[in-house]
Design a protein around this motif. Structure first.
Motif, PDB file in Angstrom:
ATOM      1  N   LEU A 129      41.425 -44.952  67.698  1.00  0.00           N
ATOM      2  CA  LEU A 129      41.353 -44.476  66.325  1.00  0.00           C
ATOM      3  C   LEU A 129      41.776 -43.009  66.259  1.00  0.00           C
ATOM      4  O   LEU A 129      41.371 -42.188  67.090  1.00  0.00           O
ATOM      5  CB  LEU A 129      39.934 -44.630  65.785  1.00  0.00           C
ATOM      6  CG  LEU A 129      39.480 -46.066  65.488  1.00  0.00           C
ATOM      7  CD1 LEU A 129      38.012 -46.067  65.068  1.00  0.00           C
ATOM      8  CD2 LEU A 129      40.353 -46.697  64.407  1.00  0.00           C
ATOM      9  N   ASP A 130      42.577 -42.678  65.260  1.00  0.00           N
ATOM     10  CA  ASP A 130      43.107 -41.327  65.124  1.00  0.00           C
ATOM     11  C   ASP A 130      42.328 -40.595  64.031  1.00  0.00           C
ATOM     12  O   ASP A 130      42.514 -40.871  62.842  1.00  0.00           O
ATOM     13  CB  ASP A 130      44.587 -41.387  64.763  1.00  0.00           C
ATOM     14  CG  ASP A 130      45.245 -40.016  64.762  1.00  0.00           C
ATOM     15  OD1 ASP A 130      44.526 -39.016  64.939  1.00  0.00           O
ATOM     16  OD2 ASP A 130      46.478 -39.945  64.568  1.00  0.00           O
ATOM     17  N   PRO A 131      41.441 -39.670  64.382  1.00  0.00           N
ATOM     18  CA  PRO A 131      40.638 -38.960  63.368  1.00  0.00           C
ATOM     19  C   PRO A 131      41.486 -38.112  62.438  1.00  0.00           C
ATOM     20  O   PRO A 131      41.033 -37.752  61.346  1.00  0.00           O
ATOM     21  CB  PRO A 131      39.689 -38.095  64.212  1.00  0.00           C
ATOM     22  CG  PRO A 131      40.369 -37.944  65.537  1.00  0.00           C
ATOM     23  CD  PRO A 131      41.134 -39.207  65.756  1.00  0.00           C
ATOM     24  N   VAL A 132      42.714 -37.786  62.838  1.00  0.00           N
ATOM     25  CA  VAL A 132      43.589 -36.988  61.975  1.00  0.00           C
ATOM     26  C   VAL A 132      43.854 -37.726  60.663  1.00  0.00           C
ATOM     27  O   VAL A 132      44.025 -37.113  59.599  1.00  0.00           O
ATOM     28  CB  VAL A 132      44.911 -36.674  62.698  1.00  0.00           C
ATOM     29  CG1 VAL A 132      45.898 -35.988  61.759  1.00  0.00           C
ATOM     30  CG2 VAL A 132      44.659 -35.803  63.919  1.00  0.00           C
ATOM     31  N   LEU A 133      43.860 -39.051  60.723  1.00  0.00           N
ATOM     32  CA  LEU A 133      44.203 -39.847  59.545  1.00  0.00           C
ATOM     33  C   LEU A 133      43.068 -39.934  58.534  1.00  0.00           C
ATOM     34  O   LEU A 133      43.245 -40.540  57.474  1.00  0.00           O
ATOM     35  CB  LEU A 133      44.618 -41.258  59.975  1.00  0.00           C
ATOM     36  CG  LEU A 133      45.852 -41.344  60.882  1.00  0.00           C
ATOM     37  CD1 LEU A 133      46.157 -42.790  61.237  1.00  0.00           C
ATOM     38  CD2 LEU A 133      47.061 -40.695  60.207  1.00  0.00           C
ATOM     39  N   THR A 134      41.906 -39.340  58.839  1.00  0.00           N
ATOM     40  CA  THR A 134      40.820 -39.354  57.862  1.00  0.00           C
ATOM     41  C   THR A 134      41.117 -38.454  56.681  1.00  0.00           C
ATOM     42  O   THR A 134      40.484 -38.581  55.621  1.00  0.00           O
ATOM     43  CB  THR A 134      39.498 -38.910  58.522  1.00  0.00           C
ATOM     44  OG1 THR A 134      39.671 -37.600  59.084  1.00  0.00           O
ATOM     45  CG2 THR A 134      39.098 -39.893  59.625  1.00  0.00           C
TER      46      THR A 134
END
Length: 368
Positions: A129-134
């Motif tokens: 999961l890429d937290p940047v995409l939050t």
């Protein structure tokens, strides 16, 4: 048998209002636009266009929004709209050998004319999961290079030059192509109808069948001969001018599966084909489609039919997710009369069972 529910119209109207409220969600959150769905949920749009049998990204995005992200409901909406459109004729067969390729991979040849093109793919991501995409993200611009001129022959064409794979069926202009959207499905079904059915079929259903065919429930020993993604020009034969005119370009994904075949008394051993084609980037769909296509060819190749994936009536009669949804979801509708009938019959049988047991006990006591 269905019966009306008292006060049903008002209840249904209120349910529709509640559905619209739930679809909108939190009013403080900006409403998602069709352009956002089309651009950022592109693979979902591609699936809805493929299984809805209508190439229109904006309408597919609208269907997804209206269905709250329910893919099958969105496909149903798009098919219903498609049924209202007039038909002016059929386009010419598209030539995927002339595709403007954005992605092209093969598991059969490392080096092939035109090379391998990875393109946009999840294949080499780490599935983290890429937290940047939050939040708002700004990815790097992709590396751009000038396209190298040259041809990209299909892998099956390369094998065909040496007679190592069965020849592609020749087109018979005198034989009309079937149309499942106009005529009811009947059996036995030729390959044109089977491929139409598989193109509209539920991706998950095909994936499971394709998987089963590789695990012994079907004669499938496949190699991904080639998977290619790109733009293809669509042409329409204009009778007034006497030649085909271009209508525009569409994005397609094509899969050619190469399968084993031991040959027969009249045919030398060679590879056989499985084929898949879908709108947009739909690699899992076309691979599953190609696997099931090859498995369904058991009858024409003289193979024993022992597995569900080889049974065309089973596969084709249950692959359509819209039809399957209707049959499952109709169970939510009132069946009061039917159930009361079954309930009455069950009570009668239970009474007869109890009476028979009492008689049996009485006879046993008398015998003692």
């Amino acid at each position: 048998m269905y019966v009306a529910v008292k006060g049903g119209e008002r209840a249904i109207e209120n349910a529709h209002r509640l559905l619209a409220h739930e679809r909108r969600g939190d009013r403080d959150v900006p409403e998602i636009s069709l352009a956002q769905i089309s651009n950022q949920l592109g693979l979902a749009v591609d699936r809805v266009m493929t299984e809805g049998s209508l190439y229109d990204r904006e309408l597919a995005a609208l269907a997804i929004k209206q269905a709250r992200g329910d893919m099958i409901e969105a496909i149903f909406l798009l098919r219903a709209f498609r049924a209202t459109l007039p038909r002016f004729g059929s386009s010419e067969p598209v030539d995927t050998s002339q595709m403007q390729v954005r992605r092209r991979v093969s598991s059969t040849f490392k080096d092939m004319p035109g090379g391998q093109v990875l393109g946009p793919t999840f294949d080499y991501t780490h599935r983290l999961l890429d937290p940047v995409l939050t939040g708002e993200s700004s990815p790097e611009q992709p590396v751009m290079t000038d396209a190298e001129p040259g041809v990209m022959p299909r892998v099956t064409d390369i094998l065909g030059r040496d007679g190592l794979i069965e020849t592609s069926p020749a087109e018979d202009p005198e034989k009309p192509v079937g149309d499942l959207t106009r005529d009811a499905l009947s059996f036995p079904a030729d390959r044109d109808l089977r491929l139409q059915n598989l193109a509209r079929a539920d991706e998950g259903f095909l994936l499971s069948l394709g998987y089963s065919s590789q695990r012994g429930y079907g004669r499938n020993h496949p190699f991904a001969g080639e998977i290619r993604l790109g733009e293809v020009e669509v042409e329409f034969m204009a009778e007034d001018v006497g030649f085909a005119v271009p209508l525009g370009s569409i994005t397609l994904t094509e899969c050619q599966m190469v399968n084993q075949f031991k040959g027969s008394d009249t045919e030398a051993p060679c590879f056989t084909r499985g084929y898949g084609l879908a709108f947009g980037q739909s690699e899992r769909k076309v691979m599953s489609m190609a696997l099931v296509d090859r498995t369904l060819r058991a009858r024409e190749l003289g193979e024993d039919i022992k597995a569900p994936a080889q049974d065309e009536e089973f596969v084709m009669s249950h692959s359509d997710n819209v039809q399957a949804t209707g049959f499952v979801e109709h169970l939510k509708l009132p069946h009061y009369v039917d159930f009361q009938s079954e309930l009455g019959l069950l009570r009668k049988l239970r009474k007869e069972f109890a009476d028979a047991n009492e008689t049996l006990v009485a006879l046993q006591e008398a015998a003692e």
